[in-house]
Design a protein around this motif. Structure first.
Motif, PDB file in Angstrom:
ATOM      1  N   TYR A  68      16.063   9.506   0.783  1.00  0.00           N
ATOM      2  CA  TYR A  68      14.996   9.628  -0.141  1.00  0.00           C
ATOM      3  C   TYR A  68      13.903   8.728   0.183  1.00  0.00           C
ATOM      4  N   LEU A  69      14.148   7.509   0.729  1.00  0.00           N
ATOM      5  CA  LEU A  69      13.339   6.397   1.168  1.00  0.00           C
ATOM      6  C   LEU A  69      13.396   5.928   2.347  1.00  0.00           C
ATOM      7  N   PRO A  70      12.743   6.990   3.420  1.00  0.00           N
ATOM      8  CA  PRO A  70      13.197   6.699   4.860  1.00  0.00           C
ATOM      9  C   PRO A  70      12.081   5.709   5.502  1.00  0.00           C
ATOM     10  N   ASP A  71      11.324   5.064   4.914  1.00  0.00           N
ATOM     11  CA  ASP A  71      10.263   4.268   5.651  1.00  0.00           C
ATOM     12  C   ASP A  71      11.011   2.818   5.629  1.00  0.00           C
ATOM     13  N   GLN A  72      10.747   2.423   6.771  1.00  0.00           N
ATOM     14  CA  GLN A  72      10.959   0.864   7.261  1.00  0.00           C
ATOM     15  C   GLN A  72       9.736   0.167   7.070  1.00  0.00           C
ATOM     16  N   ILE A  73       9.586  -0.942   6.363  1.00  0.00           N
ATOM     17  CA  ILE A  73       8.453  -1.504   6.168  1.00  0.00           C
ATOM     18  C   ILE A  73       8.221  -2.942   6.601  1.00  0.00           C
ATOM     19  N   LYS A 121      -1.386  -8.544  -6.164  1.00  0.00           N
ATOM     20  CA  LYS A 121      -1.822  -9.275  -4.925  1.00  0.00           C
ATOM     21  C   LYS A 121      -0.604  -9.068  -3.930  1.00  0.00           C
ATOM     22  N   ARG A 122       0.555  -8.955  -4.281  1.00  0.00           N
ATOM     23  CA  ARG A 122       1.701  -9.093  -3.470  1.00  0.00           C
ATOM     24  C   ARG A 122       1.824  -7.390  -2.612  1.00  0.00           C
ATOM     25  N   ALA A 123       1.374  -6.329  -3.610  1.00  0.00           N
ATOM     26  CA  ALA A 123       1.353  -5.241  -3.304  1.00  0.00           C
ATOM     27  C   ALA A 123       0.521  -4.790  -2.270  1.00  0.00           C
ATOM     28  N   ALA A 124      -0.579  -5.639  -2.228  1.00  0.00           N
ATOM     29  CA  ALA A 124      -1.810  -5.552  -1.164  1.00  0.00           C
ATOM     30  C   ALA A 124      -1.335  -5.821   0.283  1.00  0.00           C
ATOM     31  N   THR A 125      -0.351  -6.594   0.494  1.00  0.00           N
ATOM     32  CA  THR A 125       0.057  -6.931   1.655  1.00  0.00           C
ATOM     33  C   THR A 125       1.248  -5.923   2.323  1.00  0.00           C
ATOM     34  N   LEU A 126       1.602  -4.912   1.379  1.00  0.00           N
ATOM     35  CA  LEU A 126       2.525  -3.802   1.778  1.00  0.00           C
ATOM     36  C   LEU A 126       1.755  -2.413   1.980  1.00  0.00           C
ATOM     37  N   PRO A 127       2.371  -1.785   2.921  1.00  0.00           N
ATOM     38  CA  PRO A 127       1.890  -0.346   3.136  1.00  0.00           C
ATOM     39  C   PRO A 127       2.456   0.583   1.936  1.00  0.00           C
ATOM     40  N   ARG A 128       1.650   1.712   1.786  1.00  0.00           N
ATOM     41  CA  ARG A 128       1.855   2.479   0.526  1.00  0.00           C
ATOM     42  C   ARG A 128       3.141   3.212   0.772  1.00  0.00           C
ATOM     43  N   SER A 129       4.069   3.019   0.166  1.00  0.00           N
ATOM     44  CA  SER A 129       5.410   3.667   0.189  1.00  0.00           C
ATOM     45  C   SER A 129       6.122   3.748  -0.957  1.00  0.00           C
ATOM     46  N   ARG A 130       7.012   4.967  -1.046  1.00  0.00           N
ATOM     47  CA  ARG A 130       7.659   4.686  -2.421  1.00  0.00           C
ATOM     48  C   ARG A 130       8.640   3.631  -2.665  1.00  0.00           C
ATOM     49  N   ILE A 131       9.422   3.128  -1.479  1.00  0.00           N
ATOM     50  CA  ILE A 131      10.257   1.932  -1.630  1.00  0.00           C
ATOM     51  C   ILE A 131       9.482   0.582  -1.888  1.00  0.00           C
ATOM     52  N   ALA A 132       7.928   0.587  -1.575  1.00  0.00           N
ATOM     53  CA  ALA A 132       7.119  -0.653  -1.693  1.00  0.00           C
ATOM     54  C   ALA A 132       7.260  -1.075  -3.190  1.00  0.00           C
ATOM     55  N   THR A 133       7.377  -0.136  -4.302  1.00  0.00           N
ATOM     56  CA  THR A 133       7.461  -0.636  -5.569  1.00  0.00           C
ATOM     57  C   THR A 133       8.719  -1.514  -5.912  1.00  0.00           C
ATOM     58  N   THR A 134       9.963  -1.423  -5.332  1.00  0.00           N
ATOM     59  CA  THR A 134      10.818  -2.288  -5.570  1.00  0.00           C
ATOM     60  C   THR A 134      10.656  -3.549  -4.928  1.00  0.00           C
TER      61      THR A 134
END
Length: 343
Positions: free
Chosen positions: A155-160, A225-238
């Motif tokens: 369900y969350l296949p993205d590697q970040i 501010k931390r979210a701005a350093t991550l790509p948009r992904s469903r797993i990024a919230t966690t």
């Protein structure tokens, strides 16, 4: 004569197993490196299948266990000792291994939903870019070499890529240290679940003029501010709130604080909220707002449930003390459970 009945010989090309890798993934890579026409050829040569026929698609969500004769054949094929193979390949230490008292080599196939890909950047360095599958609980969640989050699911296949956010990598190392220190991984997972539920609820508390908005405003600024350093992904919230989740999990795993929350007088629980605020790097008013608020936010809800478990013991303690002094675990007449009761 079938493949598993033929004598085992050392293969010309050796392949190093990857930590946490499934046995199916490793055997398929070993077969490909030695130019075998089918990946299942070597798997069939290890032993007689006792619950199904090996096939190529099984690499996605299945693994196999070996009995002792089959493991001996794998040692011969790879040229690696059994101790090293067991250390890298979790299924060899699986309790389902050696399932039947058969004298001949046998393999047993089992299904697992906790099988995922290895780091894609690491795979790209391997000749032929093979598909490498690992067991989720036995493989690291972050690739230290490439600083990538690799704990993916269907369900969350993205590697970040986490190279621009060292906080998350540091928090994960603290989580690994916490698990190794406590030892009871199931209990740590339970406390981590409580911490995740609490912090994720704080992350969602963004409605203006709500009772919780001003309490968590500083945390929201940090998370944005931390979210701005991550790509948009469903797993990024966690991942955005992971450092705070790990910090709160460390507090919930602290048996001294658990005992304080359970046994303190009703008016002496506030130091726990202040301690949480300090560990999260928040001003003093953060703890004041949590302890003095009339609305039940998730952390206060956890405190209420935890205190309810020890209501009877706490009542006996304060009846024996017969005073309203702050909770003192060294008081001579105190009736206290030991630390082990708070796990």
């Amino acid at each position: 004569m079938t493949l598993w009945q033929q004598p085992a010989q050392l293969l010309p090309v050796r392949v190093r197993p990857i930590g946490g890798e499934t046995l199916v993934s490793y055997v398929f890579r070993l077969a490909a490196a030695n130019a075998l026409a089918r990946p299942t050829t070597l798997l069939r040569a290890l032993g007689e299948p006792i619950n199904g026929r090996p096939c190529a698609p099984m690499i996605h969500n299945r693994d196999v266990t070996l009995n002792a004769p089959a493991l001996a054949r794998l040692e011969t094929f790879t040229g690696l000792p059994a101790a090293r193979l067991r250390k890298a390949l979790p299924s060899l230490s699986n309790p389902r291994a050696d399932p039947l008292p058969q004298t001949g080599p046998t393999i047993r196939v089992f299904r697992s939903a906790a099988i995922r890909d290895h780091c894609h950047a690491c795979i790209a360095r391997i000749p032929g870019r093979p598909q490498v599958r690992v067991h989720d609980r036995d493989a690291p969640s972050i690739c230290r070499r490439h600083r990538r989050w690799i704990e993916t699911t269907s369900y969350l296949p993205d590697q970040i890529d986490l190279s621009e956010n060292i906080e998350i990598i540091t928090a994960h190392r603290r989580l690994v240290r916490l698990r190794s220190t406590v030892g009871d991984h199931a209990w740590v997972r339970a406390q981590l679940g409580h911490a995740s539920w609490i912090v994720l609820d704080w992350h969602l508390a963004r409605a203006p003029f709500s009772p919780s908005y001003y309490t968590f405003r500083n945390l929201h600024t940090r998370w944005d501010k931390r979210a701005a350093t991550l790509p948009r992904s469903r797993i990024a919230t966690t991942l955005v709130v992971m450092p705070e989740i790990v910090t709160l999990a460390e507090i919930l795993c602290d048996l001294e604080w658990r005992r304080h929350v359970a046994m303190a007088d009703d008016h002496d629980v506030a130091p726990f909220y202040h301690h949480v605020g300090r560990r999260l790097g928040q001003p003093e008013r953060f703890g004041d707002r949590l302890s003095d608020s009339t609305w039940i936010e998730p952390l206060k809800s956890w405190v209420i449930k935890h205190r309810t478990l020890f209501r009877t013991v706490r009542a006996k303690h304060w009846k024996r003390v017969n005073s309203h002094r702050p909770y003192d675990p060294h008081y001579s007449n105190a009736i206290l459970p030991t630390i082990r009761h708070f796990k």
